[in-house]
Design a protein around this motif. Structure first.
Motif, PDB file in Angstrom:
ATOM      1  N   ARG A   1       0.778  -1.255   0.012  1.00 26.80           N
ATOM      2  CA  ARG A   1      -0.071  -0.050   0.077  1.00 26.80           C
ATOM      3  C   ARG A   1       0.822   1.269  -0.144  1.00 26.80           C
ATOM      4  NH1 ARG A   1      -5.160  -0.993  -1.565  1.00 26.80           N
ATOM      5  NH2 ARG A   1      -6.296  -2.592  -0.682  1.00 26.80           N
ATOM      6  N   ASN A   2       2.191   1.427   0.842  1.00 30.60           N
ATOM      7  CA  ASN A   2       2.839   2.561   0.756  1.00 30.60           C
ATOM      8  C   ASN A   2       4.147   2.128   1.128  1.00 30.60           C
ATOM      9  OD1 ASN A   2       1.532   1.707   3.619  1.00 30.60           O
ATOM     10  ND2 ASN A   2       3.228   2.942   4.168  1.00 30.60           N
ATOM     11  N   GLY A   3       4.938   2.987   0.737  1.00 30.82           N
ATOM     12  CA  GLY A   3       6.486   2.649   0.661  1.00 30.82           C
ATOM     13  C   GLY A   3       7.147   2.031  -0.035  1.00 30.82           C
TER      14      GLY A   3
ATOM     15  N   ALA B   1       5.285   0.966  -3.804  1.00 32.07           N
ATOM     16  CA  ALA B   1       3.899   1.009  -3.887  1.00 32.07           C
ATOM     17  C   ALA B   1       3.303   1.629  -5.028  1.00 32.07           C
ATOM     18  CB  ALA B   1       3.352   1.625  -2.382  1.00 32.07           C
ATOM     19  N   SER B   2       1.957   1.533  -5.254  1.00 34.44           N
ATOM     20  CA  SER B   2       1.024   0.478  -4.962  1.00 34.44           C
ATOM     21  C   SER B   2       0.863  -0.613  -5.754  1.00 34.44           C
ATOM     22  CB  SER B   2      -0.260   1.111  -4.606  1.00 34.44           C
ATOM     23  OG  SER B   2      -1.080   0.183  -4.117  1.00 34.44           O
TER      24      SER B   2
END
Length: 370
Positions: free
Chosen positions: A28-30, A77-78
């Motif tokens: 989702r993130n990073g 991501a994503s």
């Protein structure tokens, strides 16, 4: 601390030929890198492992084609990614995954993973009495609970992952209350050998299936068999409510056994019913040993039916004589007790209609039953 949270709904555990056990996740993130330390929730609690490989399908290639994955050093991501690593077979699908960037973050993230799962399970509303439910993922657990709720089957406990000894012990609590709920419904999960042995010893029934409907059908069949067995065990104790009026022109034998025709004025009469006469100081006439309607044996007769009954003396009682101890002017009623009423309520409730329950209330007053 940087935490990379992966999608709960699309997190799956799969065994792939040549790769072993893998997990499919949505980043989702990073940024997720090869070699990152992952903290996952397993069948025996949170654990950590390294991301051995980050795999994504080759462009314009079918996933079913062998060697269709490309290994990446990092994923931004994503997007979805397949991860390989050690001990991934212990992972509980549907639970969160965290990334530990430093060694001292691992224990903190394990606690966080435990709290997330505990929070999800504690949010499920449980009943004081009901079945124990076990599923392979949070998603499948929610689906099974929704089905049980729709079917009006209560559940007192839930868990995800294989069935362990502790799950059996929790389910065994129902044996002290109502044995029909001493059941574990295990959906798409394995049952540990020790857990099965303990269940067999204490009397907890474990049902396993990969299809919800099969699990549901097996449980309903078990509950019916249990209910039928309990009915047979308590049949002699359960005395149904009835009022009988003797037909004066249908007295066939006046003593041991008494054979008379009666009309059921209220309630229902069956074999094994002890008859008494309140107007004659509750003199016990005897127990009904057989019933006939139109010269055919029947087990039960309801309100409005004319039936020929055979009455034999109860144990230890002297035989009663029609014409001396009672006659057609006396009303015969079933001799009910607190214990017999409770047995009917618990095991034969579906056999009674509204008017039968009203007669029970009337008889309770006659026999001064609290």
């Amino acid at each position: 601390m940087q935490i990379v949270a992966l999608s709960l709904s699309l997190h799956q555990v799969k065994v792939i030929a040549g790769l072993g056990t893998t997990v499919d996740v949505i980043l989702r993130n990073g940024i997720l890198k090869e070699g990152d330390t992952l903290v996952l929730t397993g069948t025996e609690g949170p654990f950590s492992t390294q991301a051995r490989a980050l795999l994504m399908p080759q462009p314009l290639r079918e996933l079913r084609v062998k060697n269709a994955y490309v290994n990446h050093k990092a994923i931004i991501a994503s997007q979805g990614v397949k991860i390989t690593g050690k001990d991934l077979e212990k992972t509980l699908a549907g639970t969160p995954i965290f990334v530990a960037k430093k060694p001292d973050e691992i224990e903190v993230l394990k606690d966080e993973a435990s709290k997330v799962v505990s929070s999800m399970l504690s949010a499920i509303k449980l009943q004081e009495r009901g079945v124990y439910v076990q599923a392979s993922t949070l998603g499948s657990l929610e689906a099974l609970l929704a089905f049980l709720k729709q079917s009006k089957i209560p559940y007192c406990g839930v868990n995800i992952g294989p069935v362990h000894k502790r799950d059996v012990m929790k389910a065994s609590v129902m044996l002290e209350h109502d044995s029909q709920w001493a059941v574990i419904l295990a959906f798409d999960v394995k049952v540990e050998r020790e857990a099965q042995e303990i269940a067999d010893n204490v009397g907890v029934k474990i049902f396993t299936a990969d299809i919800i409907y099969h699990l549901f059908d097996n449980f309903l069949l078990h509950r019916k068999e249990l209910h039928d067995r309990q009915r047979r065990q308590h049949e002699a104790m359960a005395i149904f409510p009835c009022k009988l009026r003797i037909l004066p022109n249908c007295v066939f034998n006046t003593r041991d056994p008494i054979v008379v025709g009666v009309v059921v004025e209220a309630g229902l009469i069956k074999k094994g019913t002890v008859l008494t006469i309140p107007s004659k100081s509750f003199v016990d006439v005897g127990v009904v040993s057989s019933l006939e309607v139109n010269h055919k044996q029947v087990d039960i007769a309801h309100k409005g039916v004319e039936v020929c009954i055979k009455i034999e003396p109860t144990g230890g009682e002297a035989p009663k004589l029609y014409g001396r101890h009672f006659d057609h002017t006396d009303l015969l009623v079933s001799k009910v007790t607190r214990e017999s009423i409770d047995a009917v309520k618990k095991y034969f409730r579906e056999d009674l209609q509204k008017g039968d329950w009203q007669l029970f209330i009337e008889l309770k007053k006659i026999f001064q039953i609290i």
